[in-house]
Design a protein around this motif. Structure first.
Motif, PDB file in Angstrom:
ATOM      1  N   PRO A 213      37.820  36.672  42.610  1.00 47.48           N
ATOM      2  CA  PRO A 213      38.942  37.577  42.302  1.00 47.48           C
ATOM      3  C   PRO A 213      40.264  36.897  42.618  1.00 47.48           C
ATOM      4  CG  PRO A 213      37.958  38.197  44.395  1.00 47.48           C
ATOM      5  CD  PRO A 213      37.207  36.972  43.912  1.00 47.48           C
ATOM      6  N   ARG A 214      40.608  35.933  41.777  1.00 49.90           N
ATOM      7  CA  ARG A 214      41.763  35.074  42.060  1.00 49.90           C
ATOM      8  C   ARG A 214      43.093  35.833  42.061  1.00 49.90           C
ATOM      9  NH1 ARG A 214      41.661  29.735  40.809  1.00 49.90           N
ATOM     10  NH2 ARG A 214      43.700  29.784  41.793  1.00 49.90           N
ATOM     11  N   HIS A 215      43.104  37.022  41.419  1.00 50.15           N
ATOM     12  CA  HIS A 215      44.327  37.825  41.424  1.00 50.15           C
ATOM     13  C   HIS A 215      44.669  38.322  42.828  1.00 50.15           C
ATOM     14  CE1 HIS A 215      40.743  40.177  40.566  1.00 50.15           C
ATOM     15  NE2 HIS A 215      41.294  41.154  41.250  1.00 50.15           N
ATOM     16  N   LEU A 216      43.713  38.197  43.761  1.00 51.07           N
ATOM     17  CA  LEU A 216      44.008  38.554  45.156  1.00 51.07           C
ATOM     18  C   LEU A 216      44.731  37.427  45.893  1.00 51.07           C
ATOM     19  CD1 LEU A 216      40.676  40.300  46.231  1.00 51.07           C
ATOM     20  CD2 LEU A 216      42.753  41.361  45.339  1.00 51.07           C
ATOM     21  N   ARG A 218      47.334  35.129  47.413  1.00 52.53           N
ATOM     22  CA  ARG A 218      48.722  35.395  47.829  1.00 52.53           C
ATOM     23  C   ARG A 218      49.008  36.887  48.031  1.00 52.53           C
ATOM     24  NH1 ARG A 218      52.169  31.377  43.857  1.00 52.53           N
ATOM     25  NH2 ARG A 218      50.298  31.283  42.560  1.00 52.53           N
ATOM     26  N   ASN A 219      47.930  37.708  47.998  1.00 50.10           N
ATOM     27  CA  ASN A 219      48.080  39.138  48.246  1.00 50.10           C
ATOM     28  C   ASN A 219      47.385  39.580  49.520  1.00 50.10           C
ATOM     29  OD1 ASN A 219      49.572  40.658  46.149  1.00 50.10           O
ATOM     30  ND2 ASN A 219      48.163  39.600  44.773  1.00 50.10           N
TER      31      ASN A 219
ATOM     32  N   ARG B 289      45.958  44.122  33.966  1.00 49.35           N
ATOM     33  CA  ARG B 289      45.253  43.274  34.924  1.00 49.35           C
ATOM     34  C   ARG B 289      45.893  41.899  35.084  1.00 49.35           C
ATOM     35  NH1 ARG B 289      41.623  46.481  37.724  1.00 49.35           N
ATOM     36  NH2 ARG B 289      40.171  44.768  38.009  1.00 49.35           N
ATOM     37  N   ARG B 292      49.174  43.063  38.302  1.00 51.64           N
ATOM     38  CA  ARG B 292      48.729  44.308  38.917  1.00 51.64           C
ATOM     39  C   ARG B 292      49.917  45.070  39.472  1.00 51.64           C
ATOM     40  NH1 ARG B 292      43.037  43.908  39.733  1.00 51.64           N
ATOM     41  NH2 ARG B 292      43.172  45.899  40.805  1.00 51.64           N
ATOM     42  N   TRP B 296      49.230  48.373  46.266  1.00 52.00           N
ATOM     43  CA  TRP B 296      48.688  47.417  47.239  1.00 52.00           C
ATOM     44  C   TRP B 296      49.176  45.997  46.974  1.00 52.00           C
ATOM     45  CZ3 TRP B 296      45.348  43.167  47.131  1.00 52.00           C
ATOM     46  CH2 TRP B 296      44.797  42.791  48.365  1.00 52.00           C
ATOM     47  N   PHE B 297      49.407  45.666  45.679  1.00 52.44           N
ATOM     48  CA  PHE B 297      49.704  44.277  45.321  1.00 52.44           C
ATOM     49  C   PHE B 297      51.137  43.881  45.654  1.00 52.44           C
ATOM     50  CE2 PHE B 297      45.782  44.868  43.104  1.00 52.44           C
ATOM     51  CZ  PHE B 297      45.200  43.614  43.087  1.00 52.44           C
ATOM     52  N   ARG B 298      51.292  42.658  46.140  1.00 51.78           N
ATOM     53  CA  ARG B 298      52.598  42.123  46.475  1.00 51.78           C
ATOM     54  C   ARG B 298      52.982  40.954  45.575  1.00 51.78           C
ATOM     55  NH1 ARG B 298      52.995  46.116  48.064  1.00 51.78           N
ATOM     56  NH2 ARG B 298      53.555  47.002  50.085  1.00 51.78           N
ATOM     57  N   TYR B 299      51.978  40.351  44.927  1.00 58.51           N
ATOM     58  CA  TYR B 299      52.226  39.188  44.098  1.00 58.51           C
ATOM     59  C   TYR B 299      51.509  39.402  42.767  1.00 58.51           C
ATOM     60  CZ  TYR B 299      52.187  34.414  42.387  1.00 58.51           C
ATOM     61  OH  TYR B 299      52.353  33.300  41.598  1.00 58.51           O
ATOM     62  N   ALA B 301      49.979  37.937  39.396  1.00 67.28           N
ATOM     63  CA  ALA B 301      49.483  36.630  38.970  1.00 67.28           C
ATOM     64  C   ALA B 301      50.110  36.167  37.652  1.00 67.28           C
ATOM     65  CB  ALA B 301      47.958  36.663  38.840  1.00 67.28           C
ATOM     66  N   PHE B 303      48.706  36.222  34.896  1.00 64.19           N
ATOM     67  CA  PHE B 303      47.627  35.464  34.247  1.00 64.19           C
ATOM     68  C   PHE B 303      46.338  36.228  34.470  1.00 64.19           C
ATOM     69  CE2 PHE B 303      44.087  32.441  34.568  1.00 64.19           C
ATOM     70  CZ  PHE B 303      44.253  31.674  33.429  1.00 64.19           C
ATOM     71  N   GLU B 305      41.997  35.421  33.837  1.00 67.09           N
ATOM     72  CA  GLU B 305      40.907  34.578  33.371  1.00 67.09           C
ATOM     73  C   GLU B 305      39.945  35.454  32.567  1.00 67.09           C
ATOM     74  OE1 GLU B 305      37.292  32.352  35.720  1.00 67.09           O
ATOM     75  OE2 GLU B 305      38.898  33.330  36.823  1.00 67.09           O
ATOM     76  N   ASN B 308      37.601  37.729  34.451  1.00 65.52           N
ATOM     77  CA  ASN B 308      38.143  38.791  35.289  1.00 65.52           C
ATOM     78  C   ASN B 308      38.662  39.975  34.474  1.00 65.52           C
ATOM     79  OD1 ASN B 308      37.722  38.146  38.029  1.00 65.52           O
ATOM     80  ND2 ASN B 308      39.323  36.594  37.969  1.00 65.52           N
TER      81      ASN B 308
END
Lengths: 319, 319
Positions: A213-216, A218-219, B289, B292, B296-299, B301, B303, B305, B308
């Motif tokens: 789950p690379r979208h995580l 830096r999160n 996706r 995001r 919860w998300f701070r960064y 992506a 992008f 894949e 995913n």
């Protein structure tokens, strides 16, 4: 490796084969070891790379930075990455040393995603597991200043300007910002958190048991990697509540103890060695996986993704 | 989703959350459904995209191209992809209809790779399961002539010139060669083979239960995807012989039967709907996706894949 294995009916993954290479199949490759290497026109396979590796291509797991997660089914060995999460690793070690996790439980198993463990009563202040010296929450370490050893992967990556390996851990880096971070992939371990970035700290941990789950990245603060026993987590029954949490307390998996390897008597340790990622041997291994030369393959990808590069672990040689 | 969930301690995966969205959380999103959509400055989340989806964004699973793998623990539902493997799908259906798999077994479970099933005696000609009308082996279908519907993913991919989705399946394509192929990812099902590319045919099947082994793309015939019940495979104990094969016959998991959905009485079917991948709704889902927006998300992506991107399945509405 050329002979047809009985009833294997590939595809073959070589990672699980490493032990066999060391024990038995290495015999078939002694030509390489004895200096009588065959004149190969093509680069070696992974099995050949590993068979030809020198003792200096391996390093022991760091006893002061390795945890044993003791479950009823066995031991999960987690190597920590203090270079990427110094505060979290120090705090996690403090939690472990005061017995914080002993008797807590695995709370969640979500298919193709994560297994998570910690205190079932974490949200109930009157019942939550007390903490003596460690911290309950910490400032996030989603990224850290770059500067650690880094072996870049030549192939491009969509989730980061550059990816590679640092001391055996998968990582990303951004030269513009001067930051580096661990990357999510199978077996990576991180510190769960709530919406507040600084609400984690190591009291609740998760391990990736599915597609990366690379979208995580830096999160969330990643802090280590399972180097043995991930199958004890990945085969757990999936939780049926939202997000894979177990619905009933009796479905949770009890944690007997979490201990630091350095605190465990030598005879009870799991002695492992990690293939170093800053060596020509590792570079050859990566190349052996970018273009598979084993007889089974018909098409060479000419590419490898960060999360498909094997990070090889073996039992340490007896002293 | 803005309120803090009790003890969830993210990360959150939305896929498993879909059922909850349909049952309960949709209530919180009725503003969208009732036309009083809030003035969002940002693109919607996946939950919002799904809540706003129209009935026409979904299609039923194809009864004539869906298998039920019946295990002691329950049913695994596999949708076949005849457009990408016409010979293999036809042969597999013929095998199923003559009861080939009934009483055979799951033979292999290799962590972070595949589960594989078929005839334990396949290599012993005097004991192997007989085949009446179907074929034991077939010409490979690693790639097929391009020309099927294809929704490209805008993001780059290292394993293929272009990737995207066709009728709900992940796929690659190469305009130079005019070929297309299914791509390996979690839950994809393929036909095991020996070193000879034409030694497969559907008598031995595998499902991916780990990080996408994309290096297998174009090396083996993929023919379908698990659309429900993958956890019955992914949680199986790992085999301890080489490549994750079970060492002892009693460790194998018996297959009660494999049946074609169309051959099963309507009352016994698992009625599912697949989110179509050729719609504006799916495009919005992909975008939700790539970046995001959940609290919860701070960064972000920026992008995603191929592996995913959620391929969403839901129980079919009652008729």
């Amino acid at each position: 490796m050329g002979s047809k294995p009985t009833s294997w009916r590939l595809p073959v993954l070589w990672e699980a084969f490493v032990n066999y290479v060391w024990r038995g199949a290495a015999l078939a490759l002694t030509g390489l070891l004895c200096g009588s290497a065959p004149a190969l026109a093509q680069p070696p396979t992974m099995a050949e790379v590993l068979a030809a590796a020198k003792p200096s291509d391996w390093r022991p797991v760091a006893l002061e930075d390795t945890l044993y997660l003791e479950l009823p089914t066995g031991r999960v060995v987690i190597e920590l990455a203090p270079a990427f999460a110094p505060r979290h690793v120090a705090n996690l070690k403090a939690l472990v040393r005061e017995g914080y996790f002993d008797g807590l439980a695995i709370l969640r198993s979500q298919d193709n995603y994560v297994v998570q463990w910690g205190d079932p009563d974490a949200e109930q202040k009157d019942r939550q597991r007390p903490i003596r010296k460690a911290q309950r929450t910490l400032q996030a370490e989603f990224t850290v200043p770059d500067g650690m050893p880094f072996t870049p992967l030549a192939d491009s990556d969509g989730y980061a300007p550059a990816v590679g390996f640092s001391n055996g851990f998968p990582a990303g880096r951004d030269r513009k910002t001067g930051r580096a971070w661990l990357a999510h992939r199978y077996g990576m371990v991180g510190a769960g958190r709530d919406n507040d970035p600084d609400s984690g700290g190591g009291t609740e941990l998760y391990a990736v048991i599915g597609h990366a789950p690379r979208h995580l990245d830096r999160n969330v603060t990643l802090l280590g990697r399972v180097v043995q026993g991930i199958e004890l987590l990945s085969t757990l029954p999936r939780g049926t509540a939202a997000l894979g949490f177990y619905e009933k307390p009796e479905q949770r998996v009890p944690i007997r103890a979490v201990r630091l390897a350095a605190d465990v008597p030598a005879a009870e340790r799991t002695d492992l060695e990690i293939l170093r990622t800053d060596t020509p041997t590792f570079a050859a291994l990566v190349e052996s996986r970018r273009n598979r030369r084993e007889e089974w393959f018909r098409y060479a990808a000419g590419f490898i993704e960060l999360c498909n590069v094997p990070l090889v672990v073996r039992p340490a040689a007896r002293k």
